[in-house]
Structure formats: structure tokens, C-alpha cells
Design a protein around this motif. Structure first.
Motif, PDB file in Angstrom:
ATOM      1  N   ARG A  19       0.826  -1.209   0.000  1.00 35.40           N
ATOM      2  CA  ARG A  19       0.000   0.000   0.000  1.00 35.40           C
ATOM      3  C   ARG A  19       0.861   1.260   0.000  1.00 35.40           C
ATOM      4  N   ARG A  20       1.928   1.261   0.802  1.00 36.16           N
ATOM      5  CA  ARG A  20       2.729   2.488   0.870  1.00 36.16           C
ATOM      6  C   ARG A  20       3.601   2.660  -0.375  1.00 36.16           C
ATOM      7  N   SER A  21       4.203   1.583  -0.869  1.00 33.61           N
ATOM      8  CA  SER A  21       5.048   1.732  -2.057  1.00 33.61           C
ATOM      9  C   SER A  21       4.207   1.948  -3.318  1.00 33.61           C
ATOM     10  N   ALA A  22       3.008   1.397  -3.356  1.00 34.97           N
ATOM     11  CA  ALA A  22       2.112   1.639  -4.495  1.00 34.97           C
ATOM     12  C   ALA A  22       1.689   3.102  -4.552  1.00 34.97           C
ATOM     13  N   ALA A  23       1.555   3.734  -3.385  1.00 33.96           N
ATOM     14  CA  ALA A  23       1.228   5.158  -3.364  1.00 33.96           C
ATOM     15  C   ALA A  23       2.301   5.961  -4.103  1.00 33.96           C
ATOM     16  N   LEU A  24       3.563   5.586  -3.905  1.00 35.28           N
ATOM     17  CA  LEU A  24       4.662   6.253  -4.599  1.00 35.28           C
ATOM     18  C   LEU A  24       4.671   5.894  -6.076  1.00 35.28           C
ATOM     19  N   ALA A  25       4.415   4.629  -6.375  1.00 27.79           N
ATOM     20  CA  ALA A  25       4.391   4.197  -7.777  1.00 27.79           C
ATOM     21  C   ALA A  25       3.315   4.947  -8.568  1.00 27.79           C
ATOM     22  N   ILE A 124      18.951  10.816   1.642  1.00 27.75           N
ATOM     23  CA  ILE A 124      17.699  10.481   2.334  1.00 27.75           C
ATOM     24  C   ILE A 124      16.581  11.363   1.784  1.00 27.75           C
ATOM     25  N   ILE A 125      15.442  10.749   1.514  1.00 26.30           N
ATOM     26  CA  ILE A 125      14.225  11.485   1.178  1.00 26.30           C
ATOM     27  C   ILE A 125      13.253  11.265   2.332  1.00 26.30           C
ATOM     28  N   ASN A 126      12.912  12.336   2.999  1.00 21.74           N
ATOM     29  CA  ASN A 126      12.060  12.268   4.183  1.00 21.74           C
ATOM     30  C   ASN A 126      10.598  12.316   3.752  1.00 21.74           C
ATOM     31  N   GLY A 127       9.821  11.308   4.126  1.00 20.03           N
ATOM     32  CA  GLY A 127       8.416  11.311   3.733  1.00 20.03           C
ATOM     33  C   GLY A 127       7.640  10.150   4.307  1.00 20.03           C
ATOM     34  N   ILE A 128       6.318  10.279   4.254  1.00 13.41           N
ATOM     35  CA  ILE A 128       5.387   9.223   4.678  1.00 13.41           C
ATOM     36  C   ILE A 128       4.516   8.885   3.479  1.00 13.41           C
ATOM     37  N   LEU A 129       4.508   7.633   3.089  1.00  9.74           N
ATOM     38  CA  LEU A 129       3.863   7.233   1.837  1.00  9.74           C
ATOM     39  C   LEU A 129       2.413   6.828   2.077  1.00  9.74           C
ATOM     40  N   VAL A 130       1.520   7.774   1.825  1.00 15.29           N
ATOM     41  CA  VAL A 130       0.077   7.540   1.909  1.00 15.29           C
ATOM     42  C   VAL A 130      -0.537   8.026   0.596  1.00 15.29           C
ATOM     43  N   ALA A 216      -4.108   2.795   9.326  1.00 24.16           N
ATOM     44  CA  ALA A 216      -4.390   3.860  10.283  1.00 24.16           C
ATOM     45  C   ALA A 216      -3.974   5.217   9.720  1.00 24.16           C
ATOM     46  N   LEU A 217      -2.828   5.281   9.075  1.00 27.73           N
ATOM     47  CA  LEU A 217      -2.379   6.538   8.469  1.00 27.73           C
ATOM     48  C   LEU A 217      -3.308   6.959   7.329  1.00 27.73           C
ATOM     49  N   GLU A 218      -3.775   6.006   6.556  1.00 26.86           N
ATOM     50  CA  GLU A 218      -4.716   6.325   5.475  1.00 26.86           C
ATOM     51  C   GLU A 218      -6.017   6.884   6.042  1.00 26.86           C
ATOM     52  N   ALA A 219      -6.466   6.324   7.174  1.00 28.24           N
ATOM     53  CA  ALA A 219      -7.693   6.808   7.802  1.00 28.24           C
ATOM     54  C   ALA A 219      -7.524   8.237   8.312  1.00 28.24           C
ATOM     55  N   VAL A 220      -6.363   8.550   8.868  1.00 27.17           N
ATOM     56  CA  VAL A 220      -6.084   9.921   9.305  1.00 27.17           C
ATOM     57  C   VAL A 220      -6.120  10.872   8.109  1.00 27.17           C
ATOM     58  N   ALA A 221      -5.500  10.462   7.014  1.00 32.92           N
ATOM     59  CA  ALA A 221      -5.522  11.285   5.805  1.00 32.92           C
ATOM     60  C   ALA A 221      -6.950  11.561   5.351  1.00 32.92           C
ATOM     61  N   ALA A 222      -7.828  10.582   5.579  1.00 36.45           N
ATOM     62  CA  ALA A 222      -9.235  10.732   5.205  1.00 36.45           C
ATOM     63  C   ALA A 222     -10.042  11.493   6.253  1.00 36.45           C
TER      64      ALA A 222
END
Length: 292
Positions: A19-25, A124-130, A216-222
């Protein structure tokens, strides 16, 4: 230019890495050709049908990436299956080796780029993948939604579900759930939803409860009030979840759950947006172009 991805998926580890790497893809395939690899074929199909990935294939073993890629190609790698020797071999084999890690102690090795939510600095690339789709405004039609995770190999939900009956929750099944779980779990929830409706119901929840940190992070984003139930002591996501305004229940307990539901916790979408996958994709694209 083709960018290859590999994410570890199976019926024990679930789909958090996918889920997180697909968000980047998804962000990168707006500009580049992206070819996504997962551990097995079923999750590759899920990536195409549910996560918006154009090209994906299952390769059975991460060491088979060389059957798809060639020396000098670009690989974005989200797994901890490697050992030190294989890690170095991959760095040497690929022209650009980008690794996703949420381990706060992890540092980039010489020759690789590390995507991390915790650290900043050279290489380093600082980020959260959602996935950016979750940040869109959505109608909240579900009061309380419980999602254990994509995998429940030990069938722990059979022990947990009876304790949740009085909470009047809706349930979202996991991708790798055994076929008999709906029949056995449905009586304890007001509604049982198929995994195929995952995105829609994450976006529709006012309150979201899960053992999955990525969900949980996706739910926060929503915009949902989110409660995380910790399943292991060494949890790399904990600091991120706290900053995102997520209530950490700790290990499952009915009394603690009741208290968490009554508490006031506010989702911190701004924190996730400040480290968004959109920004990660932009920085990565700049790096690839300047080092081509």
C-alpha cells in the motif's frame, strides 16, 4: 525511463508495504513507466485492480527481481527479506537503488537512497507514503469501522470479535482472510464489508480502528478519528502514528478500547501532508533526472 518496484507481500505480512510503495508508484507513473513486482501473483493483481498500478507481476521470491530487471536499472525496494550481503549485491547491480524503510534506526548504505519518515540528510528522502486519494474530502457514512489488517494467519479475530459485539461496529475484511471468516465473524458486527471496498470504506469512516499502521495513516488522511491496536513491541510506526494524532491502544483490551472511543483525539492530516508521497515523488524525480 522505467522505474521498477518490489514490495514484500504474503499471507503473514499483509499488504502494508504494498500500500505504501504503491502510493509512490502511482505518483511516479504520471511521468515514468513503472513496473511493479510483488512476492506473489494475487497481490500483484490486487495492485493493478485496486491500487491503480498499471503494470504488476508476482515473482515468488525477491531474489528473482533480476529476471525482470537488468543490471543498471532503477529499483525502488520495500522489504526486509535481504541480508547484508544481498543488500550490497543489489546496490551494486542496480544503477539506482532506492530503499523504503520505516525503521527509525535505519541509515542509508553507501550507494543507495533511503526513503524514511524519521531522518533527514544526504541520500535520504524524508516522507510518509500515503496515497493522495485519501486526502480528498469524503462523506462520512460509517460511525465506527474495524479493520484488523490484510492478514490474520493466526485467526486472532475469532477471539477478538465476540468482545466487540456491544460496540456496534462495521467490519472490513482483510485481503488474505480465510474463506470461512465472514460466516464466523459477521454475527459480531453490524455490517461485514468485502476487502474489495477497502478504499471507499476507509474514506467513509468517522472512527477507524485497526491493527494495521499503514491503514491507520490512510484513515487519518481521510479525516477519521483513528485508534491503533499494537500487536508487537518493536513497532517502527509508533512515533509516526503519535504525530499523526492516532490514539495508540497498546495491546487489545476492551476497557482500554472503551476509553479510547470516548477520548478526544484529532487526526493530524497536516503532518501527513507536510511529508506527502507527492513531495517524495517530486524529490525522487529530481534526483533521477540530475543523476541520469
Amino acid at each position: 525511463m522505467t522505474i521498477y518496484f518490489y514490495a514484500h507481500t504474503d499471507n503473514r505480512t499483509g499488504l502494508d508495504r504494498l500500500r505504501r510503495s504503491a502510493a509512490l508508484a502511482k505518483e511516479l507513473q504520471k511521468e515514468y513507466e513503472v513496473y511493479f513486482m510483488t512476492t506473489e501473483f494475487r497481490s500483484a493483481t490486487y495492485a493493478k485492480q485496486m491500487l491503480g498500478i498499471k503494470k504488476a507481476v508476482g515473482i515468488e521470491d525477491f531474489r528473482n527481481v533480476g529476471t525482470i530487471c537488468e543490471r543498471g536499472d532503477i529499483l525502488i525496494y520495500d522489504s526486509d527479506e535481504h541480508n547484508e550481503a544481498i543488500h550490497q549485491e543489489m546496490i551494486d547491480y542496480f544503477g539506482k537503488f532506492i530503499r523504503i524503510s520505516y525503521d527509525p534506526k535505519d541509515l542509508p548504505k553507501v550507494g543507495e537512497i533511503l526513503i524514511s519518515p524519521y531522518i533527514v540528510g544526504e541520500n535520504i528522502i524524508n516522507g510518509i507514503l500515503v496515497d493522495m486519494v485519501y486526502f480528498k474530502d469524503s462523506e462520512k457514512s460509517i460511525d465506527k469501522l474495524f479493520f484488523y489488517g490484510d492478514s490474520d494467519y493466526e485467526k486472532r479475530m475469532l477471539e477478538i470479535a465476540p468482545k466487540l459485539k456491544d460496540f456496534q461496529m462495521e467490519f472490513l475484511e482483510g485481503f488474505y482472510f480465510f474463506v470461512d471468516m465472514e460466516e464466523r465473524l459477521a454475527p459480531f458486527f453490524t455490517t461485514y464489508h468485502s476487502y474489495e471496498e477497502y478504499q471507499e470504506f476507509i474514506q467513509a469512516a468517522r472512527t477507524f480502528l485497526s491493527f494495521s499502521p499503514q491503514s491507520a495513516l490512510e484513515a487519518v488522511a481521510a479525516g477519521a478519528k483513528t485508534i491503533y491496536i499494537q500487536s508487537k513491541e518493536d513497532d517502527a510506526y509508533l512515533s509516526i502514528l503519535e504525530r499523526a494524532g492516532i490514539k495508540n491502544l497498546g495491546y487489545f483490551d476492551v476497557t482500554h478500547l472503551q476509553e479510547a472511543l470516548l477520548s478526544t483525539s484529532v487526526p493530524n492530516k497536516a503532518y501527513l501532508q507536510s511529508l506527502s508521497v507527492e513531495k517524495v515523488a517530486k524529490r525522487l524525480s529530481e534526483y533521477l533526472k540530475s543523476n541520469s
